[in-house]
Design an enzyme around this catalytic site. Structure first.
Site, short mmCIF file in Angstrom:
data_model
loop_
_atom_site.label_atom_id
_atom_site.label_comp_id
_atom_site.label_asym_id
_atom_site.label_seq_id
_atom_site.Cartn_x
_atom_site.Cartn_y
_atom_site.Cartn_z
N SER A 142 -12.40 -25.10 44.06
CA SER A 142 -11.72 -24.66 45.27
C SER A 142 -10.24 -24.58 44.95
O SER A 142 -9.75 -25.25 44.03
CB SER A 142 -11.94 -25.65 46.41
N TYR A 156 -11.37 -34.38 49.69
CA TYR A 156 -11.94 -33.11 49.21
C TYR A 156 -11.16 -32.58 48.02
O TYR A 156 -11.74 -32.12 47.04
CB TYR A 156 -11.93 -32.11 50.36
#
Length: 252
Positions: A142, A156
């Site tokens: 990501s 995250y």
């Protein structure tokens, strides 16, 4: 890319029930691959299998965070069913949570969902690829793993940064056996999940987000999936250990 480079290959896609994972599965099928579809949403898997064609896909309705269950499933496959291509698409977290509101439990959950799943699937699937001396593994990192995240949280970001580390080490270890391992680092993509979160934002916050993206919009699922298909192909055989950024210029 020629479709013949993927034709007849066996491809396993985790998180195949929706979003980018589902689109990757459809595109792999269009290129002639046979599919192992993994997701905990049985209804979504069955719907995708019908789209692809029942004869082309096998559904494994398993939560990949259940290590024992996914291990049993992979070990129960025949040699012909063992994947040549692995796409670790499961993961994600659209919750913008400040550090002060996080705890270790949240971190452990994020690591299990985003990192442990990719580690487990790679560990289980790589041996057959090495025996065949050909394989492609694509991990979903990501933009959050490349820099800070305006959209998510520290847990995250830490998990996705670790996915990049996993990608580089396994790429190094598997390269001599013809197995290429790469990661894609998506920025904000207009999946159903992201669009649902997007709808909850005020017009001012949505405008603030899009103004941060040089291209000025969210990415599409088609744009997010296209590069994954290339990394699964024969033509990507000299590309390993890389992180491909797909973010509209948000991280350059």
């Amino acid at each position: 890319m020629t479709t013949s480079s993927i034709e007849h290959k066996m491809a396993l896609v985790t998180g195949a029930g929706a979003g980018i994972g589902a689109e990757v599965a459809r595109r792999l099928a269009d290129a002639g691959a046979r599919l192992l579809l993994v997701d905990k949403d049985t209804a979504a898997l069955n719907a995708l299998r019908r789209q692809i064609g029942d004869h082309r896909a096998l559904c494994l309705p398993i939560d990949v965070t259940d290590i024992a269950a996914i291990s049993d499933a992979i070990q129960g496959l025949s040699d012909a069913q063992r994947p040549d291509i692995l796409v670790n698409a499961v993961g994600g977290d659209a919750n913008s949570i400040p550090l002060a509101d996080l705890d270790e439990t949240y971190l452990e959950t994020s690591v299990r969902h985003n990192l442990t799943t990719a580690f487990t699937m790679t560990r289980l699937c790589a041996p057959a690829m090495r025996r065949r001396r050909w394989g492609r593994i694509v991990n979903f990192a990501s933009i959050a793993g490349r820099t800070y995240s305006y959209f998510s949280n520290a847990a995250y970001v830490a998990a996705k940064a670790a996915v990049i580390g996993l990608t580089k080490q396994t790429a190094y270890e598997l390269a001599a056996d013809g197995v290429c391992v790469n990661a894609v680092a998506h920025g904000p993509i207009a999946t159903d999940r992201i669009q649902a979160a997007w709808a909850k934002h005020s017009p001012e916050r949505r405008r603030n987000i899009t103004e941060r993206i040089p291209i000025g919009r969210l990415g599409t699922v088609d744009e997010a999936a296209a590069i994954v298909i290339h990394l699964c192909s024969q033509e990507a055989g000299y590309t390993t250990g890389t992180v491909i950024d797909i973010n509209g210029g948000l991280f350059i």
